[in-house]
Design a protein around this motif. Structure first.
Motif, PDB file in Angstrom:
ATOM      1  N   ASP A  80      47.652  30.847  99.560  1.00 32.92           N
ATOM      2  CA  ASP A  80      48.665  29.802  99.640  1.00 32.92           C
ATOM      3  C   ASP A  80      48.943  29.274  98.228  1.00 32.92           C
ATOM      4  O   ASP A  80      48.262  29.632  97.260  1.00 32.92           O
ATOM      5  N   TYR A  81      49.938  28.437  98.119  1.00 31.59           N
ATOM      6  CA  TYR A  81      50.371  27.944  96.804  1.00 31.59           C
ATOM      7  C   TYR A  81      49.266  27.107  96.136  1.00 31.59           C
ATOM      8  O   TYR A  81      49.039  27.228  94.923  1.00 31.59           O
ATOM      9  N   THR A  85      47.771  28.495  92.470  1.00 37.10           N
ATOM     10  CA  THR A  85      48.025  27.731  91.245  1.00 37.10           C
ATOM     11  C   THR A  85      46.737  27.123  90.685  1.00 37.10           C
ATOM     12  O   THR A  85      46.592  26.987  89.466  1.00 37.10           O
ATOM     13  N   TYR A 100      54.889  36.385  93.670  1.00 35.37           N
ATOM     14  CA  TYR A 100      55.506  36.471  94.989  1.00 35.37           C
ATOM     15  C   TYR A 100      56.848  37.177  94.875  1.00 35.37           C
ATOM     16  O   TYR A 100      57.454  37.246  93.802  1.00 35.37           O
ATOM     17  N   ILE A 220      59.691  28.729  91.055  1.00 33.04           N
ATOM     18  CA  ILE A 220      59.340  27.632  91.955  1.00 33.04           C
ATOM     19  C   ILE A 220      60.243  26.425  91.673  1.00 33.04           C
ATOM     20  O   ILE A 220      60.769  25.779  92.589  1.00 33.04           O
ATOM     21  N   GLN A 245      55.291  25.453 100.163  1.00 33.12           N
ATOM     22  CA  GLN A 245      54.357  25.214  99.060  1.00 33.12           C
ATOM     23  C   GLN A 245      53.277  24.197  99.438  1.00 33.12           C
ATOM     24  O   GLN A 245      52.151  24.270  98.938  1.00 33.12           O
ATOM     25  N   ILE A 252      51.374  34.485  98.640  1.00 32.36           N
ATOM     26  CA  ILE A 252      51.278  34.782  97.208  1.00 32.36           C
ATOM     27  C   ILE A 252      50.196  35.828  96.966  1.00 32.36           C
ATOM     28  O   ILE A 252      49.053  35.668  97.405  1.00 32.36           O
TER      29      ILE A 252
END
Length: 438
Positions: A80-81, A85, A100, A220, A245, A252
């Motif tokens: 996941d985002y 990150t 992505y 993004i 997000q 991702i």
């Protein structure tokens, strides 16, 4: 002496053209089927980056818990985002990139031309050196471009040809989804198969390469939505791309370069520590269940090589075996029919080694003829695999020098192996019995 054996073999084959044709057809069809299947299997099962695959790793983080795991206990195959990150911020690998899939529209400078729909990925600048991506012009962007969310792009040589006639377009501007991006690099011919850097979305294979790469955080920021697979264990609380997000949905891909065993151990320890931190923060309510696989193991885990190609190869090898068994029978009948000839030669002093040499030479000639036929049939088979296999996979099969050489080699060696037992039987003929019977 070898020329003498060739002459004897040629005379023998001419004496029974029907039997010779049957053996040549059997070998030709068997070899062609196996080599056609091998060409496909070779294409889909090869290492896409052999000089570096052992240093490329795909991490998995279990952000769904026991209820979201597969039956074998595997965590999600994407991130996941939040997790992606976070790993990029911590940056514990030598090189790494979250990515992505995107499918933006390119607006040509010529107002008379229609917009181009292209495929691509939003990546970090380290993506290009990590995967040794070849460039025709320029290079990828810098880490400062990632941090500043710069409006830069890397395009394919195919897109460069369409937009700029194939000229060096570094420094020029391309309009993507209504916003101007400065071209910093043009890729050379690059479309690895399987598409190992994003197996989850590509399934492993694609006949078309990516045409555009944009900075991850820039994509993004401008709201360039994900065009790849999105898997959720719960409905996002917010709608749209922003809601995606903020959700636990995985969409991702992630890849990291780890040079040695110590780096792998350290990164694995970091993943477990990250999971514990998430437990303490109340985000994860389960024990750590992370994975870290190198690229070959990851491709195997994701079953990138289609099962139907494996089955077709096994079936083709089975057909070759059946053809060889039939060839053994035909050669046995042919050789034993010449028992009187063998008896006379043995009575005149010919050793068993000479009988072996003569008949194996004859088997080799059958194999060579079957190999030539197999070459023609293999070419036809490679050209027609699209009838039975998906287009993306069938397009990878190709007829090259190595396949041609292997086809001939397999035909000759297989036929000579098939001729071993008939030759053995022929060499055991007793001269006295044959002379007495005649």
């Amino acid at each position: 002496m070898f020329a003498y054996y060739l002459e004897l073999a040629l005379r023998s084959l001419k004496r029974s053209p029907g039997l010779t044709a049957l053996m040549v057809l059997a070998i030709g069809f068997g070899v062609a089927a196996s080599m056609t299947s091998w060409s496909v299997f070779r294409a889909v099962s090869g290492d896409p980056i052999p000089w570096k695959s052992s240093q490329l790793f795909v991490p998995q983080i279990d952000n769904w818990g026991p209820n979201g795991r597969s039956p074998d206990g595997e965590p999600p195959n994407a991130m996941d985002y939040t997790d992606a990150t976070a790993l990029m911020r911590e940056h514990r690998a030598k090189l790494q990139s979250a990515l992505y899939q995107i499918s933006p529209s390119i607006v040509p400078a010529d107002a008379g031309k229609h917009p181009l729909n292209v495929s691509g990925h939003a990546v970090y600048g380290e993506f290009f050196p990590m995967l040794d991506v070849p460039f025709k012009y320029g290079s990828g962007w810098s880490s400062s471009d990632d941090a500043n969310r710069a409006m830069v792009a890397v395009i394919s040589s195919k897109l460069d040809q369409k937009l700029f006639g194939g000229a060096n377009s570094v420094g020029k501007t391309v309009n993507i989804e209504g916003k101007d991006y400065r071209v910093v690099g043009v890729l050379d011919d690059w479309n690895p198969q399987p598409r190992y850097y994003d197996v989850v979305n590509s399934g492993g294979f694609s006949t078309t390469g990516d045409d555009v790469f944009l900075p991850f955080q820039t994509a993004i920021q401008v709201g360039m939505s994900n065009d790849g697979n999105t898997n959720c264990n719960a409905v996002p609380k917010e709608s749209g791309f922003v809601g995606l997000q903020h959700s636990a949905c995985v969409w991702i891909a992630y890849m990291a370069e780890l040079d040695d065993a110590a780096a792998v151990t350290a990164f694995r320890g970091y993943l477990d520590g990250y999971a514990r931190d998430q437990q303490q923060a109340g985000r994860f309510g389960w024990a750590s269940n992370n994975r870290l696989r190198n690229l070959p193991t990851w491709l195997d885990n994701q079953h990138v090589v289609p099962s139907d190609t494996k089955v077709s190869l096994l079936v083709a090898l089975g057909l070759l075996l059946v053809c060889l068994v039939n060839t053994v029978g035909l050669l046995l009948a042919k050789f034993l029919r010449r028992s009187s000839e063998i008896g006379v030669r043995r009575a005149l002093g010919a050793p068993r080694a000479a009988i072996y040499a003569q008949f194996l030479t004859e088997a080799g000639m059958v194999g060579m003829a079957g190999g030539v036929l197999g070459l023609l049939l293999t070419g036809a088979g490679v050209a027609s695999v699209g009838w039975v296999l998906p287009k993306d996979i069938a397009a990878l099969a190709r007829l090259d020098v190595s396949l041609l050489a292997l086809t001939l080699l397999v035909a000759v060696v297989a036929t000579m192996l098939a001729g071993l037992y008939p030759t053995f039987r022929a060499s055991r003929v007793q001269p006295a019995w044959q002379l007495k019977s005649n």
